[in-house]
Design a protein around this motif. Structure first.
Motif, short mmCIF file in Angstrom:
data_model
loop_
_atom_site.label_atom_id
_atom_site.label_comp_id
_atom_site.label_asym_id
_atom_site.label_seq_id
_atom_site.Cartn_x
_atom_site.Cartn_y
_atom_site.Cartn_z
N LEU A 1 -17.23 -9.29 9.29
CA LEU A 1 -17.60 -8.31 10.31
C LEU A 1 -17.99 -6.96 9.72
CD1 LEU A 1 -14.82 -9.00 12.99
CD2 LEU A 1 -17.19 -9.82 13.00
N GLY A 2 -17.74 -6.76 8.43
CA GLY A 2 -18.00 -5.46 7.83
C GLY A 2 -16.97 -4.43 8.23
N GLY A 3 -15.76 -4.89 8.60
CA GLY A 3 -14.69 -3.99 9.00
C GLY A 3 -13.62 -3.89 7.94
N ASP A 4 -12.43 -3.44 8.35
CA ASP A 4 -11.31 -3.26 7.43
C ASP A 4 -10.15 -4.14 7.84
OD1 ASP A 4 -12.48 -1.19 5.84
OD2 ASP A 4 -12.11 0.21 7.48
N ALA A 5 -9.57 -4.84 6.87
CA ALA A 5 -8.34 -5.58 7.10
C ALA A 5 -7.17 -4.63 6.92
CB ALA A 5 -8.23 -6.76 6.13
N VAL A 6 -6.36 -4.48 7.95
CA VAL A 6 -5.22 -3.55 7.90
C VAL A 6 -3.98 -4.35 7.50
CG1 VAL A 6 -3.87 -1.85 9.16
CG2 VAL A 6 -6.29 -2.20 9.72
N ILE A 7 -3.70 -4.37 6.19
CA ILE A 7 -2.59 -5.14 5.65
C ILE A 7 -1.40 -4.22 5.43
CG2 ILE A 7 -1.86 -6.70 3.82
CD1 ILE A 7 -4.27 -7.72 5.40
N THR A 8 -0.26 -4.58 6.00
CA THR A 8 0.91 -3.69 5.94
C THR A 8 2.07 -4.24 5.11
OG1 THR A 8 1.77 -4.63 8.00
CG2 THR A 8 0.36 -2.67 8.18
N THR A 9 2.00 -5.49 4.67
CA THR A 9 3.11 -6.04 3.88
C THR A 9 3.19 -5.32 2.53
OG1 THR A 9 1.58 -7.82 3.30
CG2 THR A 9 3.23 -8.32 4.94
N SER A 10 4.42 -4.97 2.14
CA SER A 10 4.63 -4.14 0.96
C SER A 10 4.05 -4.75 -0.30
CB SER A 10 6.14 -3.88 0.76
OG SER A 10 6.36 -3.12 -0.40
N SER A 11 4.24 -6.06 -0.48
CA SER A 11 3.75 -6.70 -1.71
C SER A 11 2.23 -6.59 -1.82
CB SER A 11 4.18 -8.16 -1.74
OG SER A 11 3.73 -8.85 -0.59
N ASP A 12 1.53 -6.75 -0.70
CA ASP A 12 0.07 -6.65 -0.73
C ASP A 12 -0.37 -5.22 -1.02
OD1 ASP A 12 -1.37 -9.33 0.48
OD2 ASP A 12 0.66 -9.07 1.21
N VAL A 13 0.32 -4.26 -0.42
CA VAL A 13 -0.01 -2.85 -0.65
C VAL A 13 0.13 -2.51 -2.13
CG1 VAL A 13 0.68 -0.48 -0.16
CG2 VAL A 13 0.58 -2.15 1.70
N GLN A 14 1.12 -3.12 -2.79
CA GLN A 14 1.37 -2.86 -4.21
C GLN A 14 0.56 -3.78 -5.13
OE1 GLN A 14 5.55 -2.23 -5.40
NE2 GLN A 14 6.09 -2.37 -3.23
N GLY A 15 -0.22 -4.67 -4.54
CA GLY A 15 -1.01 -5.58 -5.35
C GLY A 15 -0.21 -6.70 -5.97
#
Length: 276
Positions: A133-147
């Protein structure tokens, strides 16, 4: 479901049925667009169905959405997050079993995984939708935020069964707090962020571990341990005609106990076709 059917366990799959839900005309157009791209079924208000033969009309979102949720389908809801929360809240069971639920705004700008981020693959699918869609995935899980690769995501990637969700949460907490966590298994699973140790390796330098084994373990040890069970065992059945299912099931249980094997490692039961 009888006891033999319960043993006919298939490997974890990513291609669960996808259901798209919308409540408005604008949401309907986006739901149809996503369905055409990713497959699945569009569930639309009866007044917005526009005669589409490939759509499933509904009269009440309070009934239609929980029905698909209980069926274990991935839900993509083009609607306000609050609506999905209120409708689905009474039907939530457990992190490891609830299906993926993803919210998309009508404009396709934001894609938010609400449930099943790792175990059900919602985070990954949300990113795919956002890319499309050309949008943004809003990911909130801590592990994903930290890569990081969370333990339940590692289990999903490898097709493993989580033995004890509580133990898994303890190891996950260590990982996101920056503590070293290792994976102990016969072969290196090559999961980013984890050191690999062979069985019995020295884990004294780690705060926690993921133990991949089909053997029965209590999760104990010198460090917090979460067991992940590979479905690698095929049970061959030979029996006299008419043998009760309960007797076969008990025989399997006895063999598992004798060899210290976790029954959840069974991927399928096999026998000669005349015994089917």
């Amino acid at each position: 479901m009888n006891e033999i059917q319960e043993l006919n366990i298939s490997r974890l799959e990513d291609n669960r049925q996808i259901s798209y839900f919308s409540l408005t005309a604008g949401g309907t157009l986006l739901a149809l667009k996503l369905r055409d791209r990713f497959g699945g079924t569009a569930h639309l208000p009866r007044c917005h169905g526009m005669g589409c033969q490939r759509c499933d009309p509904f009269d009440s979102i309070d009934e239609a959405l929980p029905e698909r949720f209980r069926a274990g389908e991935t839900l993509v809801c083009v609607m306000a997050a609050g609506i999905a929360f209120r409708v689905l809240a009474p039907h939530l069971v457990a992190k490891q079993s609830d299906p993926a639920v993803i919210i998309v705004d009508e404009g396709g700008r934001y894609v938010v995984p609400l449930l099943g981020g790792h175990a059900a693959g919602a985070n990954r699918f949300a990113r795919e939708i956002a890319d499309f869609l050309g949008g943004d995935a809003v990911i909130t899980t801590s592990s994903d935020v930290q890569g990081l690769t969370a333990p339940d995501e590692a289990a999903r990637q490898l097709g493993l069964v989580v033995s004890d969700p509580v133990a898994l949460r303890r190891v996950t907490a260590l990982l996101v707090d920056g503590k070293p966590v290792c994976i102990e298994s016969r072969e290196d699973p090559r999961i980013d962020g984890y050191d690999w140790l062979p069985p019995g390796g020295d884990n004294s330098g780690y705060a926690g571990r993921l133990l991949i084994t089909h053997e029965k373990k209590d999760g104990g040890g010198a460090i917090p341990t979460a067991c992940l069970i590979p479905r690698v065992v095929v049970v061959g059945i030979g029996c006299r005609r008419g043998t009760p299912a309960a007797e076969i099931s008990q025989a399997i249980e006895t063999v598992c106990e004798k060899h210290g094997m976790d029954r959840r490692a069974i991927v399928r039961v096999a026998s000669i076709d005349i015994k089917q």
